[in-house]
Design an enzyme around this catalytic site. Structure first.
Site, PDB file in Angstrom:
ATOM      1  N   PRO A  31       0.791  -1.238   0.000  1.00 10.65           N
ATOM      2  CA  PRO A  31       0.000   0.000   0.000  1.00 10.65           C
ATOM      3  C   PRO A  31       0.820   1.284   0.000  1.00 10.65           C
ATOM      4  O   PRO A  31       1.846   1.382   0.673  1.00 10.65           O
ATOM      5  CB  PRO A  31      -0.817  -0.106   1.293  1.00 10.65           C
ATOM      6  CG  PRO A  31      -0.124  -1.107   2.131  1.00 10.65           C
ATOM      7  CD  PRO A  31       0.535  -2.071   1.180  1.00 10.65           C
ATOM      8  N   ASN A  32       0.309   2.218  -0.764  1.00  9.23           N
ATOM      9  CA  ASN A  32       0.813   3.591  -0.890  1.00  9.23           C
ATOM     10  C   ASN A  32       2.082   3.711  -1.725  1.00  9.23           C
ATOM     11  O   ASN A  32       2.505   4.832  -2.028  1.00  9.23           O
ATOM     12  CB  ASN A  32       1.024   4.247   0.486  1.00  9.23           C
ATOM     13  CG  ASN A  32      -0.270   4.386   1.249  1.00  9.23           C
ATOM     14  OD1 ASN A  32      -1.230   4.950   0.722  1.00  9.23           O
ATOM     15  ND2 ASN A  32      -0.337   3.842   2.445  1.00  9.23           N
ATOM     16  N   ARG A  47       5.522  12.467  -2.912  1.00 13.25           N
ATOM     17  CA  ARG A  47       5.618  13.008  -1.553  1.00 13.25           C
ATOM     18  C   ARG A  47       6.650  12.189  -0.787  1.00 13.25           C
ATOM     19  O   ARG A  47       7.012  11.101  -1.196  1.00 13.25           O
ATOM     20  CB  ARG A  47       4.267  12.892  -0.822  1.00 13.25           C
ATOM     21  CG  ARG A  47       3.118  13.441  -1.636  1.00 13.25           C
ATOM     22  CD  ARG A  47       1.874  13.444  -0.829  1.00 13.25           C
ATOM     23  NE  ARG A  47       2.063  14.270   0.368  1.00 13.25           N
ATOM     24  CZ  ARG A  47       1.097  14.893   1.004  1.00 13.25           C
ATOM     25  NH1 ARG A  47      -0.132  14.785   0.582  1.00 13.25           N
ATOM     26  NH2 ARG A  47       1.329  15.600   2.088  1.00 13.25           N
ATOM     27  N   TYR A  95      11.782   8.341   0.767  1.00 16.28           N
ATOM     28  CA  TYR A  95      11.618   7.240  -0.188  1.00 16.28           C
ATOM     29  C   TYR A  95      12.263   7.478  -1.552  1.00 16.28           C
ATOM     30  O   TYR A  95      12.275   6.586  -2.395  1.00 16.28           O
ATOM     31  CB  TYR A  95      10.128   6.925  -0.372  1.00 16.28           C
ATOM     32  CG  TYR A  95       9.457   6.498   0.917  1.00 16.28           C
ATOM     33  CD1 TYR A  95       9.927   5.402   1.632  1.00 16.28           C
ATOM     34  CD2 TYR A  95       8.353   7.190   1.429  1.00 16.28           C
ATOM     35  CE1 TYR A  95       9.323   5.003   2.819  1.00 16.28           C
ATOM     36  CE2 TYR A  95       7.743   6.807   2.608  1.00 16.28           C
ATOM     37  CZ  TYR A  95       8.240   5.707   3.298  1.00 16.28           C
ATOM     38  OH  TYR A  95       7.641   5.307   4.474  1.00 16.28           O
ATOM     39  N   ASN A  98       7.990  -5.791  -1.368  1.00 16.67           N
ATOM     40  CA  ASN A  98       7.996  -4.658  -0.439  1.00 16.67           C
ATOM     41  C   ASN A  98       6.557  -4.553   0.074  1.00 16.67           C
ATOM     42  O   ASN A  98       5.694  -3.967  -0.583  1.00 16.67           O
ATOM     43  CB  ASN A  98       8.417  -3.365  -1.127  1.00 16.67           C
ATOM     44  CG  ASN A  98       8.476  -2.209  -0.132  1.00 16.67           C
ATOM     45  OD1 ASN A  98       7.971  -2.322   0.985  1.00 16.67           O
ATOM     46  ND2 ASN A  98       9.078  -1.100  -0.532  1.00 16.67           N
ATOM     47  N   ALA A 117       3.440  -0.901   4.621  1.00 19.40           N
ATOM     48  CA  ALA A 117       3.002  -0.903   6.025  1.00 19.40           C
ATOM     49  C   ALA A 117       2.567  -2.290   6.510  1.00 19.40           C
ATOM     50  O   ALA A 117       2.645  -2.579   7.711  1.00 19.40           O
ATOM     51  CB  ALA A 117       1.871   0.100   6.216  1.00 19.40           C
ATOM     52  N   GLU A 125      12.837  -9.683   0.741  1.00 26.03           N
ATOM     53  CA  GLU A 125      12.061  -8.549   1.258  1.00 26.03           C
ATOM     54  C   GLU A 125      12.876  -7.272   1.027  1.00 26.03           C
ATOM     55  O   GLU A 125      14.064  -7.229   1.373  1.00 26.03           O
ATOM     56  CB  GLU A 125      11.829  -8.762   2.761  1.00 26.03           C
ATOM     57  CG  GLU A 125      11.145  -7.613   3.475  1.00 26.03           C
ATOM     58  CD  GLU A 125      11.035  -7.872   4.987  1.00 26.03           C
ATOM     59  OE1 GLU A 125      11.509  -8.933   5.482  1.00 26.03           O
ATOM     60  OE2 GLU A 125      10.494  -6.987   5.677  1.00 26.03           O
ATOM     61  N   HIS A 182      12.963  -2.973   1.433  1.00 19.24           N
ATOM     62  CA  HIS A 182      12.434  -1.694   1.912  1.00 19.24           C
ATOM     63  C   HIS A 182      13.317  -0.568   1.400  1.00 19.24           C
ATOM     64  O   HIS A 182      14.553  -0.668   1.490  1.00 19.24           O
ATOM     65  CB  HIS A 182      12.374  -1.644   3.442  1.00 19.24           C
ATOM     66  CG  HIS A 182      11.460  -2.683   3.991  1.00 19.24           C
ATOM     67  ND1 HIS A 182      10.083  -2.556   3.922  1.00 19.24           N
ATOM     68  CD2 HIS A 182      11.698  -3.894   4.540  1.00 19.24           C
ATOM     69  CE1 HIS A 182       9.543  -3.637   4.424  1.00 19.24           C
ATOM     70  NE2 HIS A 182      10.494  -4.467   4.799  1.00 19.24           N
ATOM     71  N   ARG A 186      14.067   3.917  11.914  1.00 23.85           N
ATOM     72  CA  ARG A 186      12.894   4.806  11.913  1.00 23.85           C
ATOM     73  C   ARG A 186      12.077   4.616  13.197  1.00 23.85           C
ATOM     74  O   ARG A 186      12.597   4.158  14.200  1.00 23.85           O
ATOM     75  CB  ARG A 186      12.080   4.560  10.635  1.00 23.85           C
ATOM     76  CG  ARG A 186      12.916   4.876   9.375  1.00 23.85           C
ATOM     77  CD  ARG A 186      12.106   4.761   8.126  1.00 23.85           C
ATOM     78  NE  ARG A 186      10.985   5.708   8.126  1.00 23.85           N
ATOM     79  CZ  ARG A 186       9.948   5.638   7.284  1.00 23.85           C
ATOM     80  NH1 ARG A 186       9.899   4.680   6.383  1.00 23.85           N
ATOM     81  NH2 ARG A 186       8.975   6.529   7.359  1.00 23.85           N
TER      82      ARG A 186
HETATM   83  O1  CA2 Z   1      10.831   1.740   3.299  1.00 30.27           O
HETATM   84  C1  CA2 Z   1       9.922   1.083   2.734  1.00 30.27           C
HETATM   85  O2  CA2 Z   1      10.034   0.648   1.595  1.00 30.27           O
HETATM   86  C2  CA2 Z   1       8.597   0.859   3.453  1.00 30.27           C
HETATM   87  O3  CA2 Z   1       8.168  -0.466   3.144  1.00 30.27           O
HETATM   88  C3  CA2 Z   1       7.635   1.886   2.888  1.00 30.27           C
HETATM   89  C4  CA2 Z   1       6.268   1.895   3.573  1.00 30.27           C
HETATM   90  C5  CA2 Z   1       6.422   1.967   5.082  1.00 30.27           C
HETATM   91  O4  CA2 Z   1       5.144   1.827   5.691  1.00 30.27           O
HETATM   92  C6  CA2 Z   1       7.345   0.894   5.616  1.00 30.27           C
HETATM   93  O5  CA2 Z   1       7.485   1.070   7.016  1.00 30.27           O
HETATM   94  C7  CA2 Z   1       8.711   0.990   4.965  1.00 30.27           C
HETATM   95  C8  CA2 Z   1       5.431   3.113   3.132  1.00 30.27           C
HETATM   96  C9  CA2 Z   1       5.285   3.288   1.661  1.00 30.27           C
HETATM   97  C10 CA2 Z   1       4.513   4.547   1.442  1.00 30.27           C
HETATM   98  O6  CA2 Z   1       5.121   5.259   0.418  1.00 30.27           O
HETATM   99  C11 CA2 Z   1       4.734   6.565   0.243  1.00 30.27           C
HETATM  100  C12 CA2 Z   1       5.318   7.224  -0.801  1.00 30.27           C
HETATM  101  C13 CA2 Z   1       4.992   8.517  -1.055  1.00 30.27           C
HETATM  102  C14 CA2 Z   1       4.066   9.166  -0.261  1.00 30.27           C
HETATM  103  C15 CA2 Z   1       3.486   8.503   0.789  1.00 30.27           C
HETATM  104  C16 CA2 Z   1       3.808   7.200   1.041  1.00 30.27           C
END
Ligand code: CA2
Length: 146
Positions: free
Chosen positions: A10-11, A18, A23, A74, A77, A98, A100, A107
């Protein structure tokens, strides 16, 4: 040709728009393009997927049992919450890596634990988009596709 499924949670469809300090600047489409190019070099067939829905991710992992030699995931969340994704990966016999983008151990404390790591053969954190490429090279080495 060996086949690798790359599954994104997700996301991650919002990448590049953003939170770029955490990221990175690349969009998910940029990352897919890079993976497809590297797939040609490594002689791996790549299927690249993203969903915001936990059940969809579980379905894709189940389908991979008859279809893919490895899964790069990946789970976003769901990494920190999903026993369903862990169980689906446990039912899968192939290689699991896996990935990230960020270093989850550096974090917030709620990101430190990963259910998926309990099944992953390899965990790659904090390398940004390059982590997907490192995972693909790991798959190619393990599967002897080169
Ligand atoms: O570091 C990673 O790849 C994560 O899997 C990314 C997830 C986060 O919940 C994990 O703890 C670590 C979040 C991805 C959300 O990506 C966004 C990108 C742009 C704007 C908002 C969220």
């Amino acid at each position: 040709m060996k086949k690798i499924l790359i599954v994104n949670g997700p996301n991650l469809n919002l990448l590049g728009t953003r939170e770029t300090a955490i990221y990175g600047e690349l969009t998910l489409a940029d990352i897919e393009n890079n993976c497809q190019k590297l797939g040609q070099e490594l002689k791996l067939e790549i299927e690249f997927l993203q969903s915001n829905y936990e059940g969809q991710l579980v379905d894709w992992i189940q389908q991979a049992r008859n279809d893919a030699d490895g899964i790069i995931i990946n789970p976003a969340a769901y990494t920190h919450t999903s026993i369903a994704i862990l169980d689906a990966l446990k039912a899968y016999d192939g290689l699991v890596a896996e990935v990230h983008l960020s270093d989850i151990k550096q974090r917030e404390s709620f990101r430190h634990h990963s259910y998926v790591s309990l099944r992953a053969d390899k965990v790659i954190c904090g390398l940004g988009a390059e982590g997907y490429e490192v995972a693909m090279r790991y798959m190619a080495e393990q599967l002897g596709s080169l």
